[in-house]
Motif scaffolding. Structure first.
Motif, PDB file in Angstrom:
ATOM      1  N   PHE A  18     -15.732   9.392  -3.520  1.00 26.23           N
ATOM      2  CA  PHE A  18     -14.758   9.143  -2.860  1.00 26.23           C
ATOM      3  C   PHE A  18     -15.037   7.887  -2.165  1.00 26.23           C
ATOM      4  CE2 PHE A  18     -12.625   9.325   1.640  1.00 26.23           C
ATOM      5  CZ  PHE A  18     -11.539   9.354   1.369  1.00 26.23           C
ATOM      6  N   ALA A  20     -15.030   5.778   0.969  1.00 29.54           N
ATOM      7  CA  ALA A  20     -14.883   5.798   2.491  1.00 29.54           C
ATOM      8  C   ALA A  20     -14.788   4.237   3.162  1.00 29.54           C
ATOM      9  CB  ALA A  20     -16.012   6.530   2.910  1.00 29.54           C
ATOM     10  N   VAL A  43     -10.498  -2.491  12.249  1.00 30.84           N
ATOM     11  CA  VAL A  43      -9.335  -1.505  11.561  1.00 30.84           C
ATOM     12  C   VAL A  43      -9.009  -2.208  10.338  1.00 30.84           C
ATOM     13  CG1 VAL A  43      -7.240  -0.133  11.781  1.00 30.84           C
ATOM     14  CG2 VAL A  43      -8.712  -0.398  13.521  1.00 30.84           C
ATOM     15  N   HIS A  44      -8.703  -3.460  10.402  1.00 31.32           N
ATOM     16  CA  HIS A  44      -7.768  -4.049   9.181  1.00 31.32           C
ATOM     17  C   HIS A  44      -8.555  -4.972   8.055  1.00 31.32           C
ATOM     18  CE1 HIS A  44      -4.183  -2.342  11.059  1.00 31.32           C
ATOM     19  NE2 HIS A  44      -4.204  -2.989  12.206  1.00 31.32           N
ATOM     20  N   ALA A  93     -18.891   3.098   8.299  1.00 35.96           N
ATOM     21  CA  ALA A  93     -18.422   3.481   6.999  1.00 35.96           C
ATOM     22  C   ALA A  93     -17.200   2.864   7.195  1.00 35.96           C
ATOM     23  CB  ALA A  93     -18.319   4.817   6.795  1.00 35.96           C
ATOM     24  N   GLY A  94     -16.694   2.073   8.082  1.00 39.46           N
ATOM     25  CA  GLY A  94     -15.220   1.557   8.155  1.00 39.46           C
ATOM     26  C   GLY A  94     -14.419   2.794   8.223  1.00 39.46           C
ATOM     27  N   SER A  95     -14.886   3.919   8.888  1.00 39.18           N
ATOM     28  CA  SER A  95     -14.117   5.017   8.951  1.00 39.18           C
ATOM     29  C   SER A  95     -12.749   4.906   9.188  1.00 39.18           C
ATOM     30  CB  SER A  95     -14.830   5.986   9.932  1.00 39.18           C
ATOM     31  OG  SER A  95     -16.159   6.227   9.581  1.00 39.18           O
ATOM     32  N   ALA A  96     -12.343   4.031   9.967  1.00 36.12           N
ATOM     33  CA  ALA A  96     -11.010   3.655  10.135  1.00 36.12           C
ATOM     34  C   ALA A  96     -10.180   3.808   8.727  1.00 36.12           C
ATOM     35  CB  ALA A  96     -10.712   2.149  10.628  1.00 36.12           C
ATOM     36  N   ALA A  98     -11.305   5.591   6.246  1.00 34.11           N
ATOM     37  CA  ALA A  98     -11.082   6.882   5.795  1.00 34.11           C
ATOM     38  C   ALA A  98     -10.046   7.803   6.395  1.00 34.11           C
ATOM     39  CB  ALA A  98     -12.639   7.381   5.829  1.00 34.11           C
ATOM     40  N   SER A  99     -10.104   7.468   7.677  1.00 33.96           N
ATOM     41  CA  SER A  99      -9.225   8.426   8.366  1.00 33.96           C
ATOM     42  C   SER A  99      -7.515   7.861   8.328  1.00 33.96           C
ATOM     43  CB  SER A  99      -9.456   8.328   9.965  1.00 33.96           C
ATOM     44  OG  SER A  99      -9.518   6.711  10.656  1.00 33.96           O
ATOM     45  N   GLY A 100      -7.581   6.850   8.081  1.00 35.72           N
ATOM     46  CA  GLY A 100      -6.344   6.074   7.994  1.00 35.72           C
ATOM     47  C   GLY A 100      -5.595   6.512   6.732  1.00 35.72           C
ATOM     48  N   GLU A 102      -6.534   9.107   4.413  1.00 36.17           N
ATOM     49  CA  GLU A 102      -6.623  10.615   4.163  1.00 36.17           C
ATOM     50  C   GLU A 102      -6.409  11.584   5.250  1.00 36.17           C
ATOM     51  OE1 GLU A 102      -7.176  11.869   1.035  1.00 36.17           O
ATOM     52  OE2 GLU A 102      -7.189   9.778   0.643  1.00 36.17           O
ATOM     53  N   GLY A 103      -6.127  12.867   4.734  1.00 34.72           N
ATOM     54  CA  GLY A 103      -5.898  13.732   5.705  1.00 34.72           C
ATOM     55  C   GLY A 103      -4.355  13.713   6.135  1.00 34.72           C
ATOM     56  N   ALA A 104      -3.616  12.683   6.210  1.00 34.02           N
ATOM     57  CA  ALA A 104      -2.401  12.609   6.451  1.00 34.02           C
ATOM     58  C   ALA A 104      -1.630  13.291   5.458  1.00 34.02           C
ATOM     59  CB  ALA A 104      -1.526  11.223   6.707  1.00 34.02           C
ATOM     60  N   PRO A 105      -0.353  13.923   5.434  1.00 34.10           N
ATOM     61  CA  PRO A 105       0.387  14.747   4.400  1.00 34.10           C
ATOM     62  C   PRO A 105       0.663  13.846   3.307  1.00 34.10           C
ATOM     63  CG  PRO A 105       1.784  13.972   6.435  1.00 34.10           C
ATOM     64  CD  PRO A 105       0.438  13.925   6.750  1.00 34.10           C
TER      65      PRO A 105
ATOM     66  N   SER B 656      -5.438   8.978  13.505  1.00 38.35           N
ATOM     67  CA  SER B 656      -6.155   7.767  12.579  1.00 38.35           C
ATOM     68  C   SER B 656      -6.618   6.725  13.653  1.00 38.35           C
ATOM     69  CB  SER B 656      -5.222   7.072  11.785  1.00 38.35           C
ATOM     70  OG  SER B 656      -4.255   6.343  11.972  1.00 38.35           O
ATOM     71  N   GLU B 657      -7.214   5.650  13.268  1.00 40.53           N
ATOM     72  CA  GLU B 657      -7.868   4.780  14.247  1.00 40.53           C
ATOM     73  C   GLU B 657      -6.731   3.948  14.785  1.00 40.53           C
ATOM     74  OE1 GLU B 657     -10.196   4.787  16.252  1.00 40.53           O
ATOM     75  OE2 GLU B 657     -12.126   4.158  14.985  1.00 40.53           O
ATOM     76  N   GLN B 658      -5.515   3.932  13.985  1.00 44.65           N
ATOM     77  CA  GLN B 658      -4.250   3.213  14.432  1.00 44.65           C
ATOM     78  C   GLN B 658      -3.679   4.022  15.727  1.00 44.65           C
ATOM     79  OE1 GLN B 658      -5.362   3.562  11.204  1.00 44.65           O
ATOM     80  NE2 GLN B 658      -5.055   1.520  10.350  1.00 44.65           N
ATOM     81  N   LEU B 662      -2.315  12.527  12.272  1.00 42.74           N
ATOM     82  CA  LEU B 662      -2.828  12.771  10.885  1.00 42.74           C
ATOM     83  C   LEU B 662      -2.371  14.340  10.761  1.00 42.74           C
ATOM     84  CD1 LEU B 662      -5.911  10.875  10.278  1.00 42.74           C
ATOM     85  CD2 LEU B 662      -3.858  10.125   9.419  1.00 42.74           C
ATOM     86  N   HIS B 683      -3.413  20.768   5.075  1.00 40.58           N
ATOM     87  CA  HIS B 683      -4.305  19.332   5.445  1.00 40.58           C
ATOM     88  C   HIS B 683      -5.916  19.749   5.483  1.00 40.58           C
ATOM     89  CE1 HIS B 683      -0.700  17.700   7.441  1.00 40.58           C
ATOM     90  NE2 HIS B 683      -0.514  17.791   6.310  1.00 40.58           N
ATOM     91  N   GLY B 686      -8.460  17.398   3.466  1.00 40.31           N
ATOM     92  CA  GLY B 686      -8.480  16.297   3.852  1.00 40.31           C
ATOM     93  C   GLY B 686      -9.107  16.178   5.139  1.00 40.31           C
ATOM     94  N   MET B 690     -12.676  13.978   6.327  1.00 36.96           N
ATOM     95  CA  MET B 690     -12.427  12.850   7.176  1.00 36.96           C
ATOM     96  C   MET B 690     -13.506  13.443   8.322  1.00 36.96           C
ATOM     97  SD  MET B 690      -9.415  12.123   9.880  1.00 36.96           S
ATOM     98  CE  MET B 690      -9.670  13.267  11.254  1.00 36.96           C
ATOM     99  N   TRP B 694     -16.935  11.056   9.684  1.00 42.08           N
ATOM    100  CA  TRP B 694     -17.076  10.777  11.049  1.00 42.08           C
ATOM    101  C   TRP B 694     -18.541  11.283  11.516  1.00 42.08           C
ATOM    102  CZ3 TRP B 694     -14.994   6.801  13.154  1.00 42.08           C
ATOM    103  CH2 TRP B 694     -13.935   6.543  12.804  1.00 42.08           C
ATOM    104  N   ASP B 697     -21.129   9.281   9.624  1.00 43.06           N
ATOM    105  CA  ASP B 697     -21.283   7.766   9.906  1.00 43.06           C
ATOM    106  C   ASP B 697     -21.430   7.479  11.403  1.00 43.06           C
ATOM    107  OD1 ASP B 697     -20.760   5.217  10.092  1.00 43.06           O
ATOM    108  OD2 ASP B 697     -18.644   5.007   9.679  1.00 43.06           O
TER     109      ASP B 697
END
Lengths: 105, 963
Positions: A18, A20, A43-44, A93-96, A98-100, A102-105, B656-658, B662, B683, B686, B690, B694, B697
């Protein structure tokens, strides 16, 4: 299908991994002020390098993160090192990502 | 072409006859025949119609290069569209129909299209169907174009095996060079795999006949194969190497038989080294009428003779530009044909023949007429370098051989034999053996051309002549003519990649097998440049068409996406549950046999009046442990979790960081260093991943540990005004009074010796308990809860009723009532954003300009009159924007002025049986400041009015919750 070397489990097929994020995206200290530019950079902004890239990957079957250096042009894998073995670990890891992503629906 | 069988030739079994039908007529062939060879033997000149002009087409190839002979196959009650007649072995009972032709290939009703050719050149569709829009014409054009037909009995989702394998050396192509390479390596102790797409090894040797190293061809091939096998090598026949992918993966498609009995297998082969011995193909010659049935490549005619014992005609004209054709002529003569050999270079050429099914009758060569019943052409040889290019190998233009040859090799790959431009048998064997041993003999000599080679192959390059007149075909599959190349050149589509896309040259099954070189030569001639300056298009996998089922393998449907199953599934089925998929889990949607809506309403009502008992096992149970757990949980949650005391629960959001929500979750703190995160059922995977990222990292992975225990700890939820007495009846050993166990508190109890975690928490808005226990104890706990509930009217609750109940309370389902932009304050959770001091994921995102936009979509409720139907989910909320441009927060009924615009939409909508009226949740611009406002609800043109309300329809004071 590419093959990567998990530092813990050895050479495995790409589908066990995966992505990340790019390595080196250190999270700013958000307890103080963080400028828009600094936050956007974290983030971007991605290098998306043609050629040598440093990335953080997770081997899903063992759950460990590692830093992979690879050539995005030749697809050659240059180096795989456990994240926790990297000196100074502020690796990010640039976890932003990974969290952005994944995990969301 | 009045093909005929010749005794003493071919690999077919003449003792047996196979019957089949083609376009309604009966035919016969032999085991070992392909569909194409059997049709040729039966004298069928026309086997298909061309793609665009519906021109009659005969065979133009003997194997994968055949462009036109596609058939729809019907066999044993199943249908397969677009089967290649040239590569499909004949099976008894096949019912075949030519594609793109009706009623048959011989009498195609659309043959009149050919008369329109002046208007249908390259770019015709792009230029003609512009106005008023392509979409108007597309359905009609699509119906007229296209090849085979899908029928109702076309099998879907049938299985192909998939194998993963590795070897030291993979040899692709079992001709002379390939056999030699494989044997040399196998006998040197290497693990060798030799693949060939034909049913038998030998490659071009069958057509060449004669002797190899002093032995008859068949004997030599047999001996080589036996030696390879004896040395431990594997020989995979009917197997096509169709692509070379990253990290040396070679994809092999093995296909045996046809119809329902077909065996299909994908091999993912990882070889340390690859020897490419794929051979070469004849190049077509571009001249007027060169697509008439009966004109086919010289080498294809030899293949039909050598493998199937079929002679393409009795009166042959052979047209070529090189000396190798001489040996071919001799072989064809030996088989009984009369052969006239003509030189192609520099000659004015025109094929003569009828427009109909009879095909070619003569070749006009510099004004002289040469009658024939088949015209065999060879404009040079094109090595099959496809896989070389897939692997990243370079090509070099060899002017002497008039072809692109393998140049700088890709890592781990060597070429040997005809693919290398080596057409002399002895030299091919030598190259093969050297490559098998790991060295490229004659390396570097590819560039020096013919001097080092013994085959005497020095073709005279043929330059297509647009001035010669007549229709000169370049791509036989797509009806691309020299004129089309001219148009493309004139309109400046001169780059090969543009040329390909503008004219469709070399697309689909061709992929540069035969049309590509002719097209390049044409463009070179038109621009007055040498071919290497024109370049060549990209070779992409797959080399031959492969069924998609090959890639799917067994991983289709549920096998691709297996359902997660509840430990209580059997109990639910016994209770009459209608099961459905929710977030990957198979869960009860409702119980009982009656109409779904009645069952759901009854369950929801009973849950409000007494209690609902729900199998909540899929609810996330991700444990976070260790000395760093508190800081970690506080970091990953929006809400302040550091202040959460052991024994307490807190609702919160993962962002999310934004700053986008989530998931939501209830966090239970079991002890100072132990938390359980109950995130949404769908969820869990996922969220766990996540959190793991974290953890490793940003945190110290030696101080925090994450363990997803969701499947180890099933959960029951009992919620409703009578929930307390039901849970009390279970005897868990915990005081349940309102003061003993307040809302959002946690206690540990036991049920018949098994540990039970009792959490007072509620999704429906009523007094509720979640009981989490072991997989062993859950069955008895479920039965006991049902039994305890029966007396007071409690019922088992399905997911549909649960979804309704939580909407009455205004609780969101993340992903349903939120979007990819929803932030926690949009849902009414403003506190942490303003007050939380510690860093947490998404904190800076919540301080962005976008996060503070007053027009953000916020969660609201919508009310309509009790008698009305529920609002439609997804319906738009329309309101007029004031001149200030802001609708949000403007308040009141902004009817006057401004542009009506969508300012949000309905996310959840139900008829509440308890409140006896419709309720809905919605996201609305600046919605929380607009309570009481009336909005227009627009759905598919229909308009209704609704009143904006707070999302909690049930119990804003929390009396039911804190009961």
């Amino acid at each position: 299908m590419q093959q990567y070397t998990c530092p813990f489990c050895g050479l495995r097929d790409e589908r066990e991994f995966f992505f990340a994020g790019e390595a080196g995206a250190a999270r700013p200290d958000t307890t103080g002020p963080v400028s828009d530019a600094e936050w956007a950079e974290y983030v971007h902004m991605r290098r998306n390098a043609l050629g040598r890239a440093r990335e953080v990957w997770m081997h899903l079957t063992c759950g460990e993160l590692f830093v992979m250096e690879r050539d995005t042009l030749s697809a050659r894998v240059l180096r795989c090192v456990a994240l926790r073995a990297e000196p100074g670990s502020g690796e990010g890891a640039g976890s932003a990502e990974a969290s952005g992503g994944e995990g969301a629906p | 072409m009045s093909g005929l069988r010749v005794a003493g030739y071919g690999l077919i079994d003449r003792s047996r006859t196979l019957r089949f039908r083609f376009d309604g007529r009966a035919f016969a062939g032999h085991p070992g025949d392909t569909i194409a060879s059997a049709l040729l033997a039966a004298g069928m000149r026309v086997v298909g119609r061309s793609f665009k002009y519906h021109r009659p087409r005969g065979l133009c190839g003997a194997w994968v290069e055949e462009p036109n002979a596609l058939v729809d196959l019907h066999l044993d009650g199943t249908s397969y569209p677009n089967v290649s007649a040239a590569t499909t072995e004949l099976v008894e009972g096949m019912d075949l129909r030519a594609v793109n032709a009706w009623p048959s290939a011989r009498f195609d009703l659309r043959r009149g299209f050919d008369l329109l050719h002046r208007f249908l050149g390259a770019g015709f569709y792009y230029k003609t169907f512009m106005w008023p829009g392509w979409s108007l014409y597309e359905p009609l054009i699509r119906r007229m174009a296209g090849m085979g037909r899908l029928r109702g009995d076309t099998p879907e989702g049938y299985l192909a095996d998939q194998c993963h394998d590795r070897c030291d050396l993979l040899v692709i192509g079992a001709g002379a060079a390939g056999l030699a390479a494989a044997r040399a390596a196998a006998e040197a102790g290497q693990d060798v795999v030799l693949v060939d797409d034909h049913p038998q090894p030998g490659g071009g040797l069958w057509a060449m006949g004669g002797q190899v190293e002093g032995r008859d061809v068949a004997d030599w091939i047999g001996a080589e194969e036996a030696a390879i096998r004896a040395a431990g090598g594997r020989v995979l026949l009917r197997t096509t190497a169709f692509g070379v992918y990253d990290h040396g993966l070679v994809a092999l498609a093995e296909s045996r038989g046809a119809g329902p009995g077909r065996v299909l297998r994908l091999w993912r082969m990882r070889a340390r080294r690859v020897v490419l011995a794929t051979g070469a193909l004849d190049r077509p010659i571009t001249f007027a009428q060169n697509d008439l049935p009966g004109i086919l490549p010289l080498w294809a005619a030899e293949e039909y003779l050598g493998r199937y014992g079929v002679l393409a005609g009795r009166e042959l004209v052979v047209l070529s530009n090189h000396a190798l054709a001489e040996a071919s002529c001799a072989r064809l003569e030996a088989a009984g044909a009369r052969v006239t050999r003509l030189e192609a270079a520099g000659a004015r050429l025109r094929a003569i023949g009828g427009r109909g099914a009879r095909g070619v009758r003569a070749l006009e060569h510099d004004g002289a007429r040469h009658d024939c019943d088949a015209l065999l052409v060879s404009g040079g040889l094109t090595p099959l370098v496809h896989l070389w290019r897939h692997a990243g190998g370079k090509l070099v233009w060899d002017a002497a051989r008039d072809a692109y040859l393998p140049g700088k090799p890709p890592e781990g790959m060597l070429a040997a034999g005809a693919v290398n431009g080596t057409y002399d048998l002895e030299q091919a064997l030598e190259e093969g053996r050297a490559a098998g041993a790991g060295s490229q003999v004659r390396k570097g000599q590819a560039r020096t051309g013919g001097a080092a080679r013994k085959d005497g192959f020095r073709p005279t390059p043929l330059i297509p002549d647009p001035a010669a007149g007549g229709r000169q075909w370049i791509d036989f599959q797509h009806d691309v003519t020299l004129k089309d190349i001219e148009i493309a050149a004139r309109e400046n589509f001169t780059s090969v990649e543009h040329l390909k896309r503008y004219t469709t040259l070399g697309m689909a099954a061709d992929q540069g097998k035969s049309a590509n070189m002719a097209g390049l030569a044409a463009m070179a001639a038109l621009r007055g440049r040498p071919i290497p300056e024109i370049g060549t298009t990209t070779f992409r996998p797959p080399f031959v068409p492969v069924p998609l089922a090959l890639f799917q393998g067994a991983r289709g449907g549920r096998r691709l996406h297996p359902l997660k199953r509840l430990p209580l599934e059997a109990a639910h089925r016994e209770a009459g549950a209608a099961l459905g998929e929710y977030g990957g889990w198979l869960r009860p949607a409702w119980y009982g046999q009656g109409p779904a809506e009645e069952a759901i309403a009854a369950e929801a009502l009973a849950a409000r009046r007494a209690a609902g008992i729900l199998d909540a096992s899929p609810l996330g149970k991700i444990e976070v442990m260790g000395p760093g757990a508190e800081a970690f949980v506080n970091f990953v949650f929006y809400n302040d979790m550091a202040s959460l005391a052991p024994g307490r629960l807190r609702y919160g959001f993962l962002l999310s960081e934004q700053g986008v929500v989530l998931d939501d979750a209830v966090v239970a703190r079991l002890g100072p260093e132990r938390f359980v995160i109950s995130c949404s059922s769908g969820h869990v995977d996922g969220v766990a991943r996540m959190l793991e990222i974290w953890r490793q990292d940003v945190h110290d992975p030696e101080r925090v540990f994450i363990h997803d225990t969701t499947r180890n700890w099933p959960t029951l939820s009992v919620a409703g005004p009578r929930a307390r007495e039901i849970v009390a009846a279970l005897g868990l050993g915990v005081a349940l009074g309102a003061e003993d166990l307040a809302h959002m508190r946690l206690r540990m109890g036991a049920f018949r010796g098994a540990p039970v975690r009792i959490a007072r928490v509620s999704f429906t808005g009523d007094l509720g308990y979640e009981l989490t226990t072991t997989r062993q104890a859950i069955g008895a706990l479920w039965q006991a809860a049902l039994a305890a509930g029966r007396g007071c009217g409690a019922v088992p609750l399905g997911l549909e009723a649960l979804s309704l109940l939580r909407a009455e309370k205004g609780h969101v389902i993340v992903g349903k009532d939120t979007t990819g932009e929803t932030m926690p304050h949009d849902l009414g959770f403003e506190g942490p954003r303003l007050r939380k001091k510690a860093a947490y994921v998404g904190d800076r995102g919540l301080r962005s300009e976008a996060a503070n936009d007053p027009r953000r979509l916020q969660l609201v409720g919508l009310e309509v009159a009790p008698g009305e139907a529920p609002l439609e989910v997804g319906a738009h909320l329309l309101a007029r924007r004031g001149a200030d441009g802001g609708g949000g927060g403007s308040g009141g009924d902004a009817e006057a002025g401004g542009q009506e615009a969508s300012q949000g939409f309905v996310t959840s909508s139900y008829r509440s049986p308890f409140l006896n009226r419709p309720i809905a949740l919605a996201l609305l611009e600046g919605g929380r400041a607009r309570l009481g406002e009336s909005v227009t609800v627009w759905h598919l043109g229909a308009r209704r009015r609704a009143r904006v309300s707070a999302p909690d329809f049930l119990d804003p004071e929390g009396k039911r919750l804190h009961a």
